[in-house]
Design a protein around this motif. Structure first.
Motif, PDB file in Angstrom:
ATOM      1  N   MET A  92       0.697  -1.294   0.055  1.00 55.09           N
ATOM      2  CA  MET A  92      -0.112   0.172  -0.087  1.00 55.09           C
ATOM      3  C   MET A  92       0.822   1.173  -0.095  1.00 55.09           C
ATOM      4  SD  MET A  92      -2.652   1.620   2.860  1.00 55.09           S
ATOM      5  CE  MET A  92      -3.793   0.313   3.074  1.00 55.09           C
ATOM      6  N   ASP A 138      -2.720   4.639  -3.127  1.00 58.67           N
ATOM      7  CA  ASP A 138      -3.830   4.038  -2.768  1.00 58.67           C
ATOM      8  C   ASP A 138      -4.765   4.731  -2.065  1.00 58.67           C
ATOM      9  OD1 ASP A 138      -3.431   1.344  -4.100  1.00 58.67           O
ATOM     10  OD2 ASP A 138      -1.563   1.452  -2.799  1.00 58.67           O
ATOM     11  N   ASP A 155      -7.555  -1.408  -2.959  1.00 59.71           N
ATOM     12  CA  ASP A 155      -6.542  -1.412  -3.752  1.00 59.71           C
ATOM     13  C   ASP A 155      -6.775  -0.954  -5.082  1.00 59.71           C
ATOM     14  OD1 ASP A 155      -4.520  -2.464  -5.552  1.00 59.71           O
ATOM     15  OD2 ASP A 155      -4.746  -4.569  -4.652  1.00 59.71           O
ATOM     16  N   ARG A 156      -5.892   0.145  -5.537  1.00 55.96           N
ATOM     17  CA  ARG A 156      -6.319   0.701  -6.696  1.00 55.96           C
ATOM     18  C   ARG A 156      -6.371  -0.474  -8.041  1.00 55.96           C
ATOM     19  NH1 ARG A 156      -1.086   2.336  -5.774  1.00 55.96           N
ATOM     20  NH2 ARG A 156       0.159   2.323  -7.321  1.00 55.96           N
TER      21      ARG A 156
END
Length: 235
Positions: free
Chosen positions: A112, A116, A174-175
């Motif tokens: 991360m 994000d 989570d992108r």
């Protein structure tokens, strides 16, 4: 204006107590390897944080996602969770900056970053779901990210902003797994919370299992139990 801010703050505290404390799981050492079953009348309306603004969904989010800040059980002041620290900077309550914890990982194994966090807040505002939490972010003008540092730029002074960050509206996704311009359609969840979603039957049952990757505010992270929550219909 001051009375309006006080009412907003009071509302956020109520939402936090209901949405986060409803069935946030913090078992003790004695609960290791046991399954906890929780009955609730709350409905999970969405598994996507951009599409839910209700106690049932936020209670689930508090277990499977992280926000930069969270509320400890019975607490009324936000404490760091995905963040190492957060604070207003520069005076005027218009710039709020957080430093992420190191080593946070999504289920995919990807680390991360502040990108994000920015992505998660940006998509809530872009999607503008009628049943989502976009109204809580009315003072958020923009978000910038660099490495593990995320900075929120506000359109007006907002002392309640940390409380908003600590709610389900601040859930970090989570992108790579969530579309930027629409809600996620499947029953998957990709967060960094203390629990992982193992199964989900809409309006009936959610099964969670401890996440070995979790790093955050929940104590006794290594002694968490499995959890099964079942919706109990109201009479």
């Amino acid at each position: 204006m001051r009375s309006v801010r006080i009412r907003i703050l009071a509302t956020l505290l109520v939402l936090a107590a209901v949405g986060v404390g409803g069935w946030q799981l913090m078992p003790s050492q004695e609960d290791t390897d046991k399954t906890i079953k929780v009955g609730t009348t709350d409905v999970v309306t969405s598994l996507d944080p951009a599409g839910a603004y209700d106690a049932g969904s936020w209670a689930l989010f508090s277990n499977v996602f992280q926000s930069l800040l969270t509320f400890e059980s019975g607490g009324a002041t936000p404490v760091p969770d995905a963040a190492e620290s957060c604070k207003f900077v520069g005076g005027g309550l218009k710039t709020y900056r957080c430093q992420l914890r190191k080593g946070l990982e999504f289920p995919s194994g990807r680390a991360m970053t502040a990108e994000d966090v920015k992505y998660s807040f940006d998509r809530v505002k872009k999607i503008k779901s009628d049943v989502g939490p976009v109204s809580l972010l009315d003072t958020l003008k923009s978000v910038t990210a660099q490495g593990l540092t995320v900075t929120f730029h506000l359109s007006s002074p907002d002392a309640t902003f940390p409380f908003k960050v600590a709610t389900g509206a601040g859930s970090i996704v989570d992108r790579d797994k969530y579309p930027a311009d629409g809600l996620r359609k499947d029953n998957g969840v990709d967060g960094t919370g203390p629990y992982e979603l193992r199964s989900y039957t809409k309006d009936k049952k959610v099964t969670l299992a401890p996440s070995s990757r979790y790093k955050g505010a929940v104590k006794d992270a290594g002694a968490r139990s499995n959890c099964s929550t079942t919706r109990t219909p109201t009479s």
